[in-house]
Design an enzyme around this catalytic site. Structure first.
Site, mmCIF file in Angstrom:
data_model
loop_
_atom_site.group_PDB
_atom_site.id
_atom_site.type_symbol
_atom_site.label_atom_id
_atom_site.label_comp_id
_atom_site.label_asym_id
_atom_site.label_seq_id
_atom_site.Cartn_x
_atom_site.Cartn_y
_atom_site.Cartn_z
ATOM 1 N N GLY A 90 0.814 -1.212 0.000
ATOM 2 C CA GLY A 90 0.000 0.000 0.000
ATOM 3 C C GLY A 90 0.844 1.257 0.000
ATOM 4 O O GLY A 90 0.372 2.333 0.361
ATOM 5 N N GLY A 91 2.118 1.112 -0.400
ATOM 6 C CA GLY A 91 3.000 2.280 -0.488
ATOM 7 C C GLY A 91 3.246 2.964 0.833
ATOM 8 O O GLY A 91 3.599 4.142 0.862
ATOM 9 N N SER A 167 5.083 -5.721 -1.978
ATOM 10 C CA SER A 167 5.285 -4.323 -2.356
ATOM 11 C C SER A 167 5.968 -3.562 -1.216
ATOM 12 O O SER A 167 7.064 -3.911 -0.809
ATOM 13 C CB SER A 167 3.955 -3.686 -2.765
ATOM 14 O OG SER A 167 4.145 -2.424 -3.373
ATOM 15 N N ALA A 168 5.304 -2.540 -0.642
ATOM 16 C CA ALA A 168 5.899 -1.841 0.495
ATOM 17 C C ALA A 168 6.160 -2.802 1.646
ATOM 18 O O ALA A 168 7.115 -2.637 2.413
ATOM 19 C CB ALA A 168 4.995 -0.699 0.949
ATOM 20 N N ASP A 270 5.860 -4.744 -14.175
ATOM 21 C CA ASP A 270 5.918 -3.921 -12.968
ATOM 22 C C ASP A 270 7.027 -2.877 -13.133
ATOM 23 O O ASP A 270 8.178 -3.242 -13.415
ATOM 24 C CB ASP A 270 6.215 -4.813 -11.765
ATOM 25 C CG ASP A 270 6.260 -4.071 -10.444
ATOM 26 O OD1 ASP A 270 6.091 -2.830 -10.440
ATOM 27 O OD2 ASP A 270 6.459 -4.730 -9.410
ATOM 28 N N HIS A 300 1.974 -5.036 -11.278
ATOM 29 C CA HIS A 300 2.358 -4.986 -9.872
ATOM 30 C C HIS A 300 1.282 -5.618 -8.987
ATOM 31 O O HIS A 300 0.103 -5.296 -9.092
ATOM 32 C CB HIS A 300 2.590 -3.529 -9.456
ATOM 33 C CG HIS A 300 3.174 -3.366 -8.094
ATOM 34 N ND1 HIS A 300 4.433 -3.828 -7.763
ATOM 35 C CD2 HIS A 300 2.673 -2.796 -6.964
ATOM 36 C CE1 HIS A 300 4.683 -3.540 -6.500
ATOM 37 N NE2 HIS A 300 3.637 -2.923 -5.989
#
Length: 323
Positions: A90-91, A167-168, A270, A300
């Site tokens: 979620g960055g 991701s994050a 991605d 992604h």
């Protein structure tokens, strides 16, 4: 006018459904679908039992535990399951443990891999900039070490722990691994075997080829990743900070000594793939055990919305989990 058609840059605020308040906090306009933890009755027929447990009430953090029901049918004293501590994506600024894509991913992972999954609700930026998420994510490891929670005590083999993130969350798993590798004795009897980095989120001030090639990617445009770093890194830092650019640090001696395995997965659809490959190249040069799977196409974190792709990922990861 040159006659050339220009493309309007993607507005990351609209894409992420966020508004920045005057005080620097965020108004998150879109509530992602949420899934509640199932009641802990141990008498139902669902393949995975889920339970929420408070981690730190002062920080409003908690964990969601996913226990494969098959564990209840076995002798817990002899067939305890490996543990995956999972950090969602979620960055660093959006999404939660109970966001339905994250819940479903962990639910299916616990079922497919026959592992207990502990998913961590960490503090989000910009209200809590890095390293807050790292701090919360280390705290959960100490909670696992000391908790009297029955699922952890009765069904988890603490000698087979893996840190995983998407991701994050892959960035978090990486930095948590670096931090705790220097003090593994403090986590006993919890023993980490490796890091599972699923499309991890890294960057640098120098644009990579994949970032330029996919600059207006509809899932993860560069305008969004730039905003995520701006809102999550310490104030005044750029993307060459050690939190975002892993080539800045040099802290791998302990991971090498411990013999941890680092698994990195990604896809060439991605924008982050070049930074992931650069990480792999650096780790191999440092003598770290690394396994990779980079697929063609996709986008992604496709596995969070495509169950077939998720199952393919779980099959790949199953080769590395010690049973």
């Amino acid at each position: 006018m040159s006659g050339e058609e220009t493309t309007k840059p993607i507005d990351p605020y609209k894409l992420l459904h966020i508004v920045e308040n005057d005080d620097g906090t965020l108004k998150r306009l879109y509530e992602f679908p949420q899934t509640a933890a199932a009641s802990d009755d141990h008498n139902g027929s669902t393949p995975v039992i889920t339970k929420d447990v408070i981690l730190n009430p002062e920080h409003n953090t908690y964990v969601r535990i996913f226990l494969p029901r098959q564990a209840l049918d076995n002798n817990a004293s002899t067939t305890k399951l490996p543990l995956i501590v999972y950090y969602h994506g979620g960055g660093f600024i959006v999404l939660h443990v109970d966001s339905t894509p994250n819940h479903d991913f962990c639910y299916n992972m616990a079922h497919q891999l026959s592992a207990v999954v502990v998913s961590v609700e960490y503090r989000l930026a910009p209200e809590h900039r890095l390293p807050a998420a790292y701090d919360d994510s280390v705290e959960v490891l100490h909670w696992i070490k000391t908790t009297h929670e029955k699922i952890i005590r009765d069904y988890v083999d603490c000698s087979k722990c893996y840190l995983m993130g998407t991701s994050a969350g892959g960035n978090i798993a990486y930095h948590v691994g670096l931090r705790v590798s220097k003090a593994v004795d403090d986590l006993e009897p919890l023993k980490i075997k490796g890091l599972l980095l699923h499309m991890p989120f890294f960057g640098a001030t120098q644009r990579s080829e994949s970032e330029l090639r996919l600059i207006d990617d509809p899932v993860l445009p560069i305008s969004s990743t730039d905003l995520m770093w701006k809102m999550s890194l310490p104030i005044g830092s750029d993307r060459d900070h050690e939190y975002s650019n892993p080539t800045v640090g040099d802290e791998f001696d302990q991971i090498k000594k411990l013999g941890w395995l680092i698994v990195v997965t990604g896809c060439d659809g991605d924008p982050l793939i070049d930074s992931q490959k650069k990480l792999v190249e650096m780790l191999k040069k440092e003598g770290i055990k690394v396994e990779t799977q980079f697929t063609e196409g996709d986008y992604h974190v496709v596995e969070l919305v495509n169950p077939t792709k998720a199952n393919e990922l779980f099959v790949y990861l199953s080769h590395f989990l010690e049973k």
